[in-house]
Design a protein around this motif. Structure first.
Motif, PDB file in Angstrom:
ATOM      1  N   PHE A  99       0.811  -1.208   0.000  1.00 33.40           N
ATOM      2  CA  PHE A  99       0.000   0.000   0.000  1.00 33.40           C
ATOM      3  C   PHE A  99       0.851   1.267   0.000  1.00 33.40           C
ATOM      4  CE2 PHE A  99      -3.346  -2.960   0.921  1.00 33.40           C
ATOM      5  CZ  PHE A  99      -4.466  -2.369   0.354  1.00 33.40           C
ATOM      6  N   LEU A 100       2.074   1.200   0.518  1.00 26.92           N
ATOM      7  CA  LEU A 100       2.981   2.333   0.374  1.00 26.92           C
ATOM      8  C   LEU A 100       3.313   2.558  -1.099  1.00 26.92           C
ATOM      9  CD1 LEU A 100       5.502   2.007   3.358  1.00 26.92           C
ATOM     10  CD2 LEU A 100       3.989   3.938   2.877  1.00 26.92           C
ATOM     11  N   TYR A 120       0.315   4.013  -2.900  1.00 30.76           N
ATOM     12  CA  TYR A 120       0.136   5.444  -2.700  1.00 30.76           C
ATOM     13  C   TYR A 120       1.255   6.275  -3.315  1.00 30.76           C
ATOM     14  CZ  TYR A 120      -4.089   5.575   0.046  1.00 30.76           C
ATOM     15  OH  TYR A 120      -5.408   5.518   0.433  1.00 30.76           O
ATOM     16  N   GLU A 121       2.437   5.717  -3.433  1.00 38.61           N
ATOM     17  CA  GLU A 121       3.496   6.461  -4.104  1.00 38.61           C
ATOM     18  C   GLU A 121       3.239   6.564  -5.607  1.00 38.61           C
ATOM     19  OE1 GLU A 121       7.068   4.472  -2.950  1.00 38.61           O
ATOM     20  OE2 GLU A 121       7.311   5.666  -1.138  1.00 38.61           O
ATOM     21  N   GLY A 124      -2.833   5.835  -5.495  1.00 38.11           N
ATOM     22  CA  GLY A 124      -3.747   6.338  -4.476  1.00 38.11           C
ATOM     23  C   GLY A 124      -5.198   6.260  -4.878  1.00 38.11           C
ATOM     24  N   ASN A 178       4.422  11.439   9.307  1.00 43.51           N
ATOM     25  CA  ASN A 178       5.695  10.917   8.817  1.00 43.51           C
ATOM     26  C   ASN A 178       6.743  10.868   9.912  1.00 43.51           C
ATOM     27  OD1 ASN A 178       6.254  10.425   5.706  1.00 43.51           O
ATOM     28  ND2 ASN A 178       4.591  11.896   5.886  1.00 43.51           N
ATOM     29  N   VAL A 198       2.938   4.919   9.141  1.00 43.40           N
ATOM     30  CA  VAL A 198       2.606   5.314   7.776  1.00 43.40           C
ATOM     31  C   VAL A 198       2.110   4.125   6.965  1.00 43.40           C
ATOM     32  CG1 VAL A 198       3.592   6.151   5.605  1.00 43.40           C
ATOM     33  CG2 VAL A 198       4.189   7.287   7.748  1.00 43.40           C
ATOM     34  N   ALA A 239      -1.592   3.556   5.559  1.00 43.28           N
ATOM     35  CA  ALA A 239      -1.794   3.437   4.115  1.00 43.28           C
ATOM     36  C   ALA A 239      -2.766   2.309   3.776  1.00 43.28           C
ATOM     37  CB  ALA A 239      -0.451   3.213   3.415  1.00 43.28           C
ATOM     38  N   GLY A 279      -6.121   3.112   1.985  1.00 44.04           N
ATOM     39  CA  GLY A 279      -6.294   2.507   0.672  1.00 44.04           C
ATOM     40  C   GLY A 279      -7.626   1.790   0.536  1.00 44.04           C
ATOM     41  N   SER A 292      -7.299   9.690   0.347  1.00 42.04           N
ATOM     42  CA  SER A 292      -6.349   9.229  -0.657  1.00 42.04           C
ATOM     43  C   SER A 292      -5.193  10.206  -0.790  1.00 42.04           C
ATOM     44  CB  SER A 292      -7.037   9.059  -2.017  1.00 42.04           C
ATOM     45  OG  SER A 292      -6.098   8.759  -3.024  1.00 42.04           O
ATOM     46  N   GLY A 304      -2.920   9.802   2.043  1.00 37.46           N
ATOM     47  CA  GLY A 304      -2.057   8.636   1.883  1.00 37.46           C
ATOM     48  C   GLY A 304      -0.926   8.892   0.910  1.00 37.46           C
ATOM     49  N   ALA A 327       3.137   8.900   1.917  1.00 39.06           N
ATOM     50  CA  ALA A 327       3.997   7.931   1.235  1.00 39.06           C
ATOM     51  C   ALA A 327       5.103   8.642   0.462  1.00 39.06           C
ATOM     52  CB  ALA A 327       3.168   7.063   0.286  1.00 39.06           C
TER      53      ALA A 327
END
Length: 519
Positions: free
Chosen positions: A86-87, A90-91, A94, A210, A217, A221, A225, A350, A353, A357
């Motif tokens: 999920f990181l 989102y990177e 999202g 963060n 985090v 996420a 998500g 979103s 997130g 990320a």
């Protein structure tokens, strides 16, 4: 930055003296651990010891090869597979928020086709290269380390500069998208002082998330998500009776805004390599990273395609209305006000997130560069939660400074810089395949050297097309940013030489230049 002559030094169980970048000394390590607070007399003694062992001293500073690495915070927990998926999600994505401009630019057919074909041309090669290189160099810094190993530290720094800057520019999008989705429900957020205050408050709150650590985090996420995608699943089922397949086939090739279309696709399907800057924080990265990239790739493609399929098939086409935030209007037409509120809430979380990320990736990249001696040592400072304090603050400041730009301006500028960085990554990937074919690669793309080159050709051609469609304004601004990086590295070398700011290398890291010391 470091003498090219090998030096004899030891770890904490073997008595020796090592001169670090500020020529600090260590006492006999059989009785004491390494110390960086000795007086000037011991510094002079240590320097003489190095001269006796190496036979020379050229005025530069030294770093030990096997020196004990700085201890990590006991509270810094490793990231496992599910949070990592999920990181990455989102990177890169999202959810479908921000894909609306593809329909406005090119119509339903090209928009749908783009989110099926573009991943094959771009996302899959980038994800595969990221998986191979991240397992080859499983440390914070990611693509900076790859480029440094292949092209040297100067170009490694340039890679770090443009990718960090593009990441910060990218992160400036999320407060903009967040407020664009909420302004229809809260009109006061559309502009002026309330919007400025909202951006600042949002940035501060998410920056604190963060600061608290990657574990928080990562699990946040997952929850964000699920909440972000669930309303689109519901919307998809509700839209089934209203779908008219002929709407998906609408295309007007004579009325396509190719610049907007390509930039929208590119922005929504890139940044797979960002997770590499967190490789040092991942639990068993050599196995976990490739798996996470594979599952995240599937999640991203499905998360884009099916909402577009429902939105374009169930609602009469009005291309001019398809812009960021339009999915909330589609939800009203398909399901009613309650679904619109859910979509707006999903858009908000979103963007939260994506923000946390991206900031995690950007800040750990700076930490990784500092551990390689490319940035001042204070960038490697961690909080009690194991997070890079200075990197987070720098990244948050950049977001605040850039958040006043429009959505389209931010996307175009970010894409231009990102393309420059990706070219360096492709070159590094191919060169390392040629120079170090037998190097340890726990995950290796099952192709030879020719295949490695072939994988890079389609995305490279795509990069050239994206750059060709950039406006002159965006090109000039982006090239100005690149030029700053070209000057910034020599400036930092001068600052280090004058010993105005302390630089150091985490000597527990492997020597990425083979039999040469890190420069």
């Amino acid at each position: 930055m470091v003498s090219s002559t090998p030096i004899i030094e030891s770890d904490t169980t073997n008595p020796a003296f090592v001169a670090s970048r500020n020529v600090q000394a260590t006492e006999d390590s059989s009785t004491k651990t390494l110390s960086f607070d000795h007086d000037e007399k011991l510094k002079e003694q240590s320097t003489k010891q190095v001269i006796r062992e190496t036979g020379q001293f050229d005025g530069t500073t030294f770093v030990g090869i096997n020196e004990t690495s700085p201890p990590r915070s006991n509270n810094a927990k490793k990231v496992s597979l599910l949070p990592l998926i999920f990181l990455i999600f989102y990177e890169v994505s999202g959810g479908p928020f921000g894909v609306e401009d593809s329909v406005r630019a090119a119509g339903p057919l090209l928009a749908l086709a783009g989110f099926l074909v573009f991943p094959i041309i771009w996302s899959v090669p980038e994800a595969l290269i990221t998986a191979e290189m991240s397992t080859m160099y499983p440390e914070n810094g990611g693509y900076v380390v790859w480029v440094s190993a292949a092209l040297g530290p100067y170009w490694g720094f340039q890679q770090g500069w443009v990718k960090w800057l593009s990441g910060v520019i990218d992160n400036a999008l999320y407060p903009v998208l967040f407020l664009d989705y909420l302004k229809s429900a809260i009109p006061v957020l559309g502009g002026g002082l309330p919007r400025v205050i909202a951006v600042l408050v949002l940035t501060i709150v998410l920056t604190y998330v963060n600061y608290r650590g990657l574990t928080i985090v990562g699990w946040a996420a997952i929850l964000l998500g699920i909440f972000s995608l669930l309303p689109f699943v519901v919307m998809g089922f509700i839209s089934i009776p209203k779908l008219k397949p002929e709407r998906w086939l609408v295309a007007d090739l004579h009325n396509v805004n190719w610049n907007l279309y390509l930039n929208t696709l590119f922005w929504n399907l890139n940044y797979w390599d960002s997770i590499s800057t967190l490789a040092g924080e991942v639990d068993n990265p050599k196995k976990t990273l490739p798996k996470a990239l594979f599952y995240a790739l599937i999640l991203v493609i499905l998360g884009y395609f099916f909402p577009l399929l429902a939105g374009t098939g169930a609602v009469p086409l009005q291309r001019d209305l398809w812009t960021d935030g339009y999915f909330s209007n589609i939800a009203t037409m398909i399901g009613g006000v309650w679904l619109r509120g859910w979509i707006q809430g999903a858009a908000a979380v979103s963007n939260m997130g994506m923000f946390v990320a991206e900031m995690s990736s950007d800040s750990f990249q700076l930490l990784g560069m500092a551990e390689r001696g490319m940035l001042p040592e204070f960038f490697a400072k961690r909080s009690r939660h194991g997070t890079p304090v200075v990197g987070i603050l720098f990244s948050a400041s950049g977001v605040v400074l850039l958040s006043w730009l429009s959505f389209q301006e931010i996307v175009a500028a970010e894409n231009f810089l990102y393309c420059f960085g990706m070219m360096l990554e492709f070159i590094a990937f191919v060169l390392l395949r040629i120079r170090s074919p037998d190097a340890s690669r726990p995950y290796k793309i099952p192709v030879g050297t020719i295949g490695a080159i072939a994988i890079c050709i389609p995305p490279t051609l795509l990069i050239c097309v994206v750059l060709a469609f950039s406006t002159l304004k965006v090109a000039l601004i982006s090239m100005g940013a690149v030029l700053i990086g070209l000057v910034l590295r020599p400036s930092l070398d001068y600052v280090e030489k004058r010993r105005w700011i302390k630089f150091s290398i985490n000597s527990a890291l492997p020597d990425i230049h083979g039999d040469r010391l890190i420069q």
